[in-house]
Design a protein around this motif. Structure first.
Motif, PDB file in Angstrom:
ATOM      1  N   ALA A  90     -70.995  -9.486  20.467  1.00 15.75           N
ATOM      2  CA  ALA A  90     -70.533  -8.449  21.391  1.00 15.75           C
ATOM      3  C   ALA A  90     -69.600  -9.017  22.447  1.00 15.75           C
ATOM      4  O   ALA A  90     -68.729  -8.316  22.964  1.00 15.75           O
ATOM      5  CB  ALA A  90     -71.727  -7.775  22.055  1.00 15.75           C
ATOM      6  N   ASN A  91     -69.778 -10.294  22.776  1.00 19.19           N
ATOM      7  CA  ASN A  91     -68.958 -10.928  23.807  1.00 19.19           C
ATOM      8  C   ASN A  91     -67.941 -11.897  23.218  1.00 19.19           C
ATOM      9  O   ASN A  91     -67.367 -12.703  23.940  1.00 19.19           O
ATOM     10  CB  ASN A  91     -69.869 -11.664  24.800  1.00 19.19           C
ATOM     11  CG  ASN A  91     -70.795 -10.714  25.532  1.00 19.19           C
ATOM     12  OD1 ASN A  91     -70.358  -9.718  26.089  1.00 19.19           O
ATOM     13  ND2 ASN A  91     -72.092 -11.016  25.510  1.00 19.19           N
ATOM     14  N   HIS A  92     -67.746 -11.827  21.914  1.00 18.94           N
ATOM     15  CA  HIS A  92     -66.797 -12.722  21.254  1.00 18.94           C
ATOM     16  C   HIS A  92     -65.567 -11.915  20.858  1.00 18.94           C
ATOM     17  O   HIS A  92     -65.620 -11.111  19.924  1.00 18.94           O
ATOM     18  CB  HIS A  92     -67.447 -13.326  20.012  1.00 18.94           C
ATOM     19  CG  HIS A  92     -66.752 -14.552  19.515  1.00 18.94           C
ATOM     20  ND1 HIS A  92     -65.420 -14.567  19.179  1.00 18.94           N
ATOM     21  CD2 HIS A  92     -67.212 -15.805  19.306  1.00 18.94           C
ATOM     22  CE1 HIS A  92     -65.075 -15.772  18.768  1.00 18.94           C
ATOM     23  NE2 HIS A  92     -66.158 -16.546  18.835  1.00 18.94           N
ATOM     24  N   PRO A  93     -64.444 -12.099  21.549  1.00 19.41           N
ATOM     25  CA  PRO A  93     -63.268 -11.252  21.310  1.00 19.41           C
ATOM     26  C   PRO A  93     -62.742 -11.310  19.889  1.00 19.41           C
ATOM     27  O   PRO A  93     -62.179 -10.342  19.386  1.00 19.41           O
ATOM     28  CB  PRO A  93     -62.234 -11.790  22.313  1.00 19.41           C
ATOM     29  CG  PRO A  93     -62.690 -13.169  22.639  1.00 19.41           C
ATOM     30  CD  PRO A  93     -64.191 -13.117  22.585  1.00 19.41           C
ATOM     31  N   TYR A  97     -62.084  -7.957  14.969  1.00 19.68           N
ATOM     32  CA  TYR A  97     -61.423  -7.685  13.701  1.00 19.68           C
ATOM     33  C   TYR A  97     -62.434  -7.579  12.564  1.00 19.68           C
ATOM     34  O   TYR A  97     -62.299  -6.759  11.665  1.00 19.68           O
ATOM     35  CB  TYR A  97     -60.394  -8.777  13.398  1.00 19.68           C
ATOM     36  CG  TYR A  97     -59.253  -8.787  14.378  1.00 19.68           C
ATOM     37  CD1 TYR A  97     -58.248  -7.817  14.302  1.00 19.68           C
ATOM     38  CD2 TYR A  97     -59.188  -9.738  15.384  1.00 19.68           C
ATOM     39  CE1 TYR A  97     -57.206  -7.816  15.214  1.00 19.68           C
ATOM     40  CE2 TYR A  97     -58.151  -9.741  16.302  1.00 19.68           C
ATOM     41  CZ  TYR A  97     -57.161  -8.774  16.214  1.00 19.68           C
ATOM     42  OH  TYR A  97     -56.138  -8.765  17.122  1.00 19.68           O
ATOM     43  N   ASP A  98     -63.463  -8.428  12.620  1.00 21.43           N
ATOM     44  CA  ASP A  98     -64.517  -8.356  11.609  1.00 21.43           C
ATOM     45  C   ASP A  98     -65.284  -7.047  11.737  1.00 21.43           C
ATOM     46  O   ASP A  98     -65.630  -6.413  10.729  1.00 21.43           O
ATOM     47  CB  ASP A  98     -65.481  -9.540  11.753  1.00 21.43           C
ATOM     48  CG  ASP A  98     -64.800 -10.880  11.518  1.00 21.43           C
ATOM     49  OD1 ASP A  98     -63.812 -10.899  10.761  1.00 21.43           O
ATOM     50  OD2 ASP A  98     -65.252 -11.882  12.086  1.00 21.43           O
ATOM     51  N   PHE A 102     -65.761  -3.790   9.137  1.00 25.21           N
ATOM     52  CA  PHE A 102     -67.075  -3.225   8.842  1.00 25.21           C
ATOM     53  C   PHE A 102     -67.097  -1.737   9.135  1.00 25.21           C
ATOM     54  O   PHE A 102     -67.657  -0.941   8.373  1.00 25.21           O
ATOM     55  CB  PHE A 102     -68.136  -3.956   9.660  1.00 25.21           C
ATOM     56  CG  PHE A 102     -69.544  -3.536   9.344  1.00 25.21           C
ATOM     57  CD1 PHE A 102     -70.129  -3.876   8.139  1.00 25.21           C
ATOM     58  CD2 PHE A 102     -70.289  -2.805  10.258  1.00 25.21           C
ATOM     59  CE1 PHE A 102     -71.418  -3.498   7.833  1.00 25.21           C
ATOM     60  CE2 PHE A 102     -71.586  -2.418   9.972  1.00 25.21           C
ATOM     61  CZ  PHE A 102     -72.154  -2.771   8.749  1.00 25.21           C
ATOM     62  N   ARG A 103     -66.482  -1.342  10.248  1.00 29.78           N
ATOM     63  CA  ARG A 103     -66.468   0.072  10.616  1.00 29.78           C
ATOM     64  C   ARG A 103     -65.596   0.897   9.675  1.00 29.78           C
ATOM     65  O   ARG A 103     -65.827   2.089   9.506  1.00 29.78           O
ATOM     66  CB  ARG A 103     -66.003   0.238  12.065  1.00 29.78           C
ATOM     67  CG  ARG A 103     -67.011  -0.286  13.084  1.00 29.78           C
ATOM     68  CD  ARG A 103     -66.675   0.202  14.470  1.00 29.78           C
ATOM     69  NE  ARG A 103     -66.788   1.656  14.560  1.00 29.78           N
ATOM     70  CZ  ARG A 103     -66.262   2.378  15.550  1.00 29.78           C
ATOM     71  NH1 ARG A 103     -65.593   1.791  16.522  1.00 29.78           N
ATOM     72  NH2 ARG A 103     -66.409   3.680  15.567  1.00 29.78           N
ATOM     73  N   HIS A 179     -66.233  -2.811  21.251  1.00 31.35           N
ATOM     74  CA  HIS A 179     -65.021  -2.724  20.438  1.00 31.35           C
ATOM     75  C   HIS A 179     -64.136  -1.570  20.888  1.00 31.35           C
ATOM     76  O   HIS A 179     -62.917  -1.712  21.010  1.00 31.35           O
ATOM     77  CB  HIS A 179     -65.405  -2.547  18.970  1.00 31.35           C
ATOM     78  CG  HIS A 179     -64.227  -2.419  18.053  1.00 31.35           C
ATOM     79  ND1 HIS A 179     -63.891  -1.233  17.437  1.00 31.35           N
ATOM     80  CD2 HIS A 179     -63.292  -3.313  17.674  1.00 31.35           C
ATOM     81  CE1 HIS A 179     -62.814  -1.411  16.720  1.00 31.35           C
ATOM     82  NE2 HIS A 179     -62.425  -2.659  16.836  1.00 31.35           N
ATOM     83  N   ILE A 180     -64.743  -0.424  21.160  1.00 36.25           N
ATOM     84  CA  ILE A 180     -63.971   0.732  21.624  1.00 36.25           C
ATOM     85  C   ILE A 180     -63.355   0.449  22.991  1.00 36.25           C
ATOM     86  O   ILE A 180     -62.217   0.833  23.265  1.00 36.25           O
ATOM     87  CB  ILE A 180     -64.865   1.983  21.661  1.00 36.25           C
ATOM     88  CG1 ILE A 180     -65.220   2.407  20.227  1.00 36.25           C
ATOM     89  CG2 ILE A 180     -64.183   3.134  22.394  1.00 36.25           C
ATOM     90  CD1 ILE A 180     -66.169   3.567  20.134  1.00 36.25           C
ATOM     91  N   LYS A 181     -64.114  -0.252  23.840  1.00 36.71           N
ATOM     92  CA  LYS A 181     -63.593  -0.601  25.155  1.00 36.71           C
ATOM     93  C   LYS A 181     -62.346  -1.454  25.022  1.00 36.71           C
ATOM     94  O   LYS A 181     -61.332  -1.223  25.700  1.00 36.71           O
ATOM     95  CB  LYS A 181     -64.659  -1.346  25.963  1.00 36.71           C
ATOM     96  CG  LYS A 181     -64.203  -1.751  27.347  1.00 36.71           C
ATOM     97  CD  LYS A 181     -65.323  -2.482  28.091  1.00 36.71           C
ATOM     98  CE  LYS A 181     -64.862  -2.920  29.482  1.00 36.71           C
ATOM     99  NZ  LYS A 181     -65.934  -3.661  30.199  1.00 36.71           N
TER     100      LYS A 181
END
Length: 252
Positions: A90-93, A97-98, A102-103, A179-181
């Protein structure tokens, strides 16, 4: 020899119904249950039977009672599909992309099945979440837009009536929110990009409401393809190269 069939205890039937409501997403982790008196009336059972059911679910770690604060669905349940690794991601910028890949698959499936299975109530929920998102955009409430965007996609997941998809989406809430943020931070300063995302949400929603499952899935894929393009255009493609170089340096 056959054995006699016994009717289940009322407390077992209550516990089973509550478990089913949690599994299908009607009751959510962290949600407070109605007061004991109200629950007993809704189930049409005695309060002792209700208490016994609550105790059974509490022993399983599904429900927790807070002194003076009521009874809640255990919030830890939403971690059951996750792992401490998710907190790191969650905190890894570079993980965005991964997650985006997935989404592509997960949200596309949710949209597909929502088009096939959504009820009128589901469609109203999706529409309401979409309206809330538009209000946030109009008021330049970008923090609120992040939450509203997540809730919009979760409403589609709920409308899929697939319990695994729904709980996967919920368990990934923090990753999806982050991710949305990141995405909206890039898009908000540019009105034309924000307009494109608005149109894409509309297309996903319209396909779901029309019951066109392939189109709903395609619209979802198109949405995430656009998001990826936006992120890459902001110069973030260099992050993958840096990650590769770090891996090589560690091996050397």
């Amino acid at each position: 020899m056959f054995t006699s069939i016994k009717s289940p205890k009322k407390s077992d039937a209550i516990a089973l119904q509550l478990e089913n409501m949690i599994a299908e997403g009607t009751l959510k982790p962290g949600q407070k249950l109605p007061a004991e008196r109200e629950l007993a009336v809704q189930f049409a059972v005695s309060r002792p039977s209700l208490r016994e059911a609550i105790q059974k679910l509490s022993a399983k770690g599904i429900i927790e009672s807070r002194q003076g604060g009521g009874t809640y669905i255990c919030k830890e349940l939403e971690r059951g599909f996750s792992d401490p690794l998710l907190n790191l991601l969650a905190n890894h910028p570079e993980a965005q992309y991964d997650l985006l890949e997935f989404r592509h698959a997960l949200d596309g499936l949710c949209a597909y099945y929502a088009a096939l299975r959504s009820t009128q109530v589901d469609r109203e929920q999706i529409s309401n979440r979409h309206k809330e998102l538009q209000v946030c955009y109009a008021n330049h409430d970008y923090a609120g837009a992040v939450v509203a965007d997540v809730e919009f996609h979760l409403a589609i997941a709920e409308a899929s009536h697939n319990m695994v998809l729904l709980h996967m989406m919920r368990s990934l809430f923090e990753l999806v929110r982050q991710h949305i943020k990141e995405t909206l931070q890039e898009v908000h300063p540019k009105n034309e990009l924000l307009s494109n995302i608005h149109d894409q949400h509309q297309e996903i929603m319209a396909a779901i409401f029309a019951g066109d499952a392939p189109q709903a899935q395609n619209a979802s894929h198109a949405h995430f393809a656009f998001v990826e393009e936006v992120l890459l255009e902001q110069g973030k493609e260099h992050s993958r190269l840096e990650r590769s170089l770090r891996r090589i340096s560690i091996k050397d």
